[in-house]
Design an enzyme around this catalytic site. Structure first.
Site, PDB file in Angstrom:
ATOM      1  N   ASP A 100     -11.022   9.304  -7.358  1.00 28.93           N
ATOM      2  CA  ASP A 100     -11.280   8.627  -6.179  1.00 28.93           C
ATOM      3  C   ASP A 100     -12.680   8.238  -6.065  1.00 28.93           C
ATOM      4  O   ASP A 100     -13.675   8.622  -6.995  1.00 28.93           O
ATOM      5  CB  ASP A 100     -11.028   9.834  -5.037  1.00 28.93           C
ATOM      6  CG  ASP A 100     -11.240   9.165  -3.829  1.00 28.93           C
ATOM      7  OD1 ASP A 100     -11.076   8.320  -3.244  1.00 28.93           O
ATOM      8  OD2 ASP A 100     -11.883  10.050  -2.715  1.00 28.93           O
ATOM      9  N   ASP A 157     -15.411   8.004  -2.823  1.00 30.93           N
ATOM     10  CA  ASP A 157     -16.159   8.506  -1.907  1.00 30.93           C
ATOM     11  C   ASP A 157     -16.269   9.947  -1.954  1.00 30.93           C
ATOM     12  O   ASP A 157     -15.069  10.615  -2.068  1.00 30.93           O
ATOM     13  CB  ASP A 157     -15.791   8.135  -0.631  1.00 30.93           C
ATOM     14  CG  ASP A 157     -15.939   6.797  -0.359  1.00 30.93           C
ATOM     15  OD1 ASP A 157     -17.134   6.071  -0.190  1.00 30.93           O
ATOM     16  OD2 ASP A 157     -15.122   6.041   0.049  1.00 30.93           O
TER      17      ASP A 157
END
Length: 830
Positions: A95, A97
């Protein structure tokens, strides 16, 4: 049959009790005198506990050296919930963030301010809400918001409300108020449907805004619906992300919000050099990701304009968690035109960007399946739940983990933790000694003092983490939080940053630590565990003349009779066994003795060094309950895994039980019960057959791991072990086996084995190179009343026949157990 049932059931709790009790007081004076004696005894016990408390308080005046010398946990360590072999991982997914991108605390303030402004401007909330200020000291990750009642809750591992972790607005509710709202601290299934978990790193601003809005309505004495408040706050938070407001805010001042990180580039580069495949899967738009990656890596030479070259696939705006269940097609994103193409995506091309898509299409295109893929993410539900269910391995990134471990490593925290456990133990003693109705003034005073000290220690520990909710992973009582539960459920491993993997070899085997009660990164100061002994025979000599073997042998066992016999033909209980082992070690220079804990993987590895065989028998001398099951399973896994990591180990002889094969709903309808049969786990739970369930699950786990590691293993499924003094020396373990003995007898699966014969079978199973799989091991089945009577007499005084028992000799039950494999082994034709 009735008399046998009476003998078995009266002891094992499977039927009614046939005892009666009479107590007659001759005079009232006698009763009063007895009460006075009891009172004196209780006062003495209370005085003893008081003395222990006063002695403990003297120790509380300074931090003991033992606390200072305790090992420290690594704040940048990788902590393991499920064993993970990194050499099997070929594909790494990330991922963006709060996984690859590190943000400063200023970001939460930005999200909070943008969301509150949107609520005022678009949802027409009072303008006074613009005066709200984000309080970073208030929320923690892992809270739940109650949409019905408007409360922020911290729940423990079992779904109960933390007494000091329930807030209505910014006001903490007391226990009475919690009970008025919820009836009990435990959140039921219906109530749980109204809870929303705040699990990712963006939840801090959301939790704070929820509490502030509720408090505003309370202070203004305005009626409100807590569900609407959640919906509005959630819509506002989603808006600032989807509209690009927060993205533009970050990129407009990256030095304020982003943290440069050259180590993550080193980690990704190392993976590429090792031949691993990499992909990026994020909900954020590409331009935002591109700007952030350029800023974070701009000081790393050669990669400022080419971070995409690190990844085989880059997918933006993936719309997780729907990505994992939908069938949306992928769209090619044109970086120059900022548009999506219309052509079908059936391959991922280098240096290209893709939008949307689904897991199904992703797997079809890449052919990356199952446990060769690991995905890193910070949101337990959006990032990790889907991959976990799809068979990928998962790594949770929890940035606050570093700070929490540093606090736990601090001597002051450990000192308060030690105080809390000591006081808790003294309180337990006091409650166990004196009933509420018998408490004197002295006893009540002691109870209050202990409670006060306990509350002080809890409060100090809590405030070291967060003044409102305490630690993220722990409740104030030292139990695991609900957030810890979800980490257990969805994360194979967890750490504070992906680049922490640089501290480990890409071929490392990451193992679950021995303590399964709390999170792997926690240290317990007071631990009660089952201790086993490891005996390493680096010699061709086996005591008591059982046989001479030219191999190195390690035997792991507790007070279990079969393994004790395996090593020494026969020993009389744990104390005598330990003494003889120590004496033998002094007499035989080639004998090395190790005392290990099978729940401590590394201690097993040390003992196994240079050994050729493992005879493993796990048993609990204190009997079995539901809490012992996981311990035995973990012990089995540790032992087998340690064997897999020891190159010299040639064979494992795993001692199991017939109870791992005979407990099923329809066992009486089977003509033959042999080594292919397994006990039904749910059936065992239903009847609370904890011994049988422990043996079934531990043997299952051992076989699964042995086959995965391609180990040569044989299991011996023994019946009830008998021999001179065996049942008397191991009464609780024997009684655990006998739970359900009446049903075993009736179903034709009750059998026992002589301990010396069992020893011989273990040795033969090792010596015979053709042995494989499971072996039922017993001398005698019990299928007639005469045999049942003999067995009952041999187990006296553990169980006994009724005094007026009359032998009838008419009962005969069908024999169902088969030992074809055992016969071949004993005859030497296995």
């Amino acid at each position: 049959m009735l008399v046998i049932y009476l003998a078995f059931n009266s002891i094992l709790g499977l039927g009614g009790s046939f005892r009666s009790y009479n107590a007659v007081a001759s005079t009232e004076q006698t009763v009063l005198k007895l009460d006075e004696v009891d009172g004196l005894v209780l006062d003495g016990e209370v005085a003893k506990i008081r003395g222990e408390f006063e002695a403990a308080k003297q120790g509380f005046l300074r931090i003991p050296e033992a606390v200072k010398g305790m090992p420290k946990m690594n704040p940048e360590g990788i902590y393991v919930n499920k064993n993970l072999r990194l050499d099997n991982i070929q594909v790494y997914g990330f991922d963006y963030d709060y996984t690859l991108a590190h943000y400063s605390p200023n970001l939460q303030q930005l999200i909070y301010d943008l969301a509150k402004e949107h609520m005022v401007n678009e949802f027409r909330y009072p303008e006074t809400c613009l005066k709200f200020r984000y309080d970073q000291t208030f929320p923690i990750r892992g809270l739940s918001y109650d949409k019905k009642n408007g409360c922020l809750l911290k729940l423990d591992f079992f779904g109960s409300i933390e007494p000091d972790g329930c807030y209505f607005g910014r006001r903490k509710l007391n226990r009475k108020e919690i009970e008025q709202i919820y009836g009990t601290r435990h959140i039921g299934r219906d109530q749980a449907r109204g809870l929303v978990g705040l699990m990712d790193f963006f939840c801090f601003s959301e939790a704070c805004l929820l509490a502030d809005v509720v408090q505003h309505f309370v202070d203004a004495k305005l009626e409100f619906d807590a569900t609407y408040i959640y919906q509005d706050v959630d819509r506002a938070i989603q808006h600032v992300h989807r509209s690009g407001l927060v993205h533009r805010g970050i990129l407009s001042d990256p030095y304020r919000y982003l943290v440069k990180n050259g180590r993550v580039l080193r980690f990704l580069t190392m993976l590429r050099e090792k031949g691993k495949k990499l992909f990026l899967l994020t909900n954020s738009p590409y331009n935002f990701v591109d700007g952030g990656m350029r800023f974070m890596l701009e000081d790393s030479l050669g990669y400022r304009d080419s971070w995409r070259e690190l990844f085989d696939v880059v997918i933006a705006k993936a719309n997780k968690p729907e990505f994992y269940t939908s069938e949306h097609p992928f769209r090619y994103y044109d970086m120059e035109k900022d548009t999506l193409a219309f052509n079908k995506v059936d391959a991922f091309l280098p240096n290209k960007i893709y939008y949307h898509g689904s897991l199904k299409s992703f797997l079809q295109i890449t052919k990356w399946n199952g446990p060769e893929v690991i995905y890193f993410g910070d949101h337990l539900f959006s990032d990790l739940r889907g991959p976990s269910k799809a068979g990928w391995r998962t790594a949770a990134i929890i940035h606050e983990l570093e700070n929490e471990i540093r606090i736990q490593n601090d001597d002051n925290y450990r000192f308060e933790q030690a105080k809390f456990h000591i006081i808790q133990e003294l309180l337990g003693k006091l409650h166990a000694t004196v009933a509420n109705s018998q408490r004197s003034e002295v006893c009540q005073l002691l109870s209050e003092e202990l409670n006060d000290e306990r509350l002080k220690a809890r409060s100090k520990m809590k405030k070291m983490f967060n003044k409102s909710f305490g630690a993220t992973f722990l409740t104030d009582k030292g139990q695991e939080s609900a957030f810890a539960y979800y980490i257990h459920q969805y994360a194979d491993v967890y750490t504070s940053k992906p680049e922490n993997f640089l501290l480990y070899s890409p071929e490392a085997w990451l193992h679950v630590p021995f303590d399964i009660k709390i999170m792997p990164h926690h240290v317990k100061l007071v631990v009660e565990i089952v201790v086993f002994f490891c005996y390493s025979f680096r010699t061709n000599y086996i005591p008591s003349g059982t046989c001479a073997l030219n191999f190195n042998l390690v035997t792991l066992f507790g007070t279990n009779y079969s393994c004790a016999e395996l090593a020494y033909s026969f020993m009389q209980g744990e104390t005598e066994m330990e003494k003889k082992i120590r004496d033998l070690a002094r007499e035989e220079e080639r004998l090395s003795v190790f005392e290990v804990d099978v729940l401590d993987y590394h201690s097993i590895l040390i003992a196994l060094k240079g050994c050729s065989a493992m005879f493993c028998c796990l048993d609990c001398p204190d009997g079995y309950d539901d809490k012992m099951i996981d311990l035995e399973v973990r012990g089995a896994i540790n032992v087998v895994e340690a064997c897999a990591q020891t190159d010299t180990i040639e064979k494992i002889i795993f001692s199991s039980s017939l109870t791992a094969a005979i407990w099923r709903e329809n066992i009486c309808s089977q003509e033959d019960v042999d080594e292919r049969s397994w006990s039904d786990q749910e059936f065992c739970r239903k009847l609370k057959l904890w011994y049988a369930l422990a043996k079934t699950l531990s043997e299952h786990a051992a076989w699964a791991l042995a086959m995965d590691r391609k180990l040569n293993m044989v299991s011996i499924n023994a019946g009830l072990v008998l021999g001179p003094g065996v049942s008397q020396q191991n009464p609780l373990s024997t009684m655990s086996y006998l739970k359900g003995i009446a049903q075993m007898y009736e179903n034709g699966v009750l059998a026992y084995v002589d301990v010396n014969f069992l020893v011989d079978v273990h040795i033969r199973a090792f010596q015979d190179s053709s042995t494989c799989g499971r072996y039922f091991c017993f001398n005698q089945t019990v299928h007639t009343e005469e045999e049942a009577v003999k067995l009952t007499q041999s187990l006296s005084p553990l169980i006994s026949l009724p005094q007026r028992y009359e032998y009838q000799g008419s009962e005969v039950f069908a024999e169902r157990l088969r030992t074809k494999k055992l016969n071949k082994l004993v005859e030497g034709t296995a």
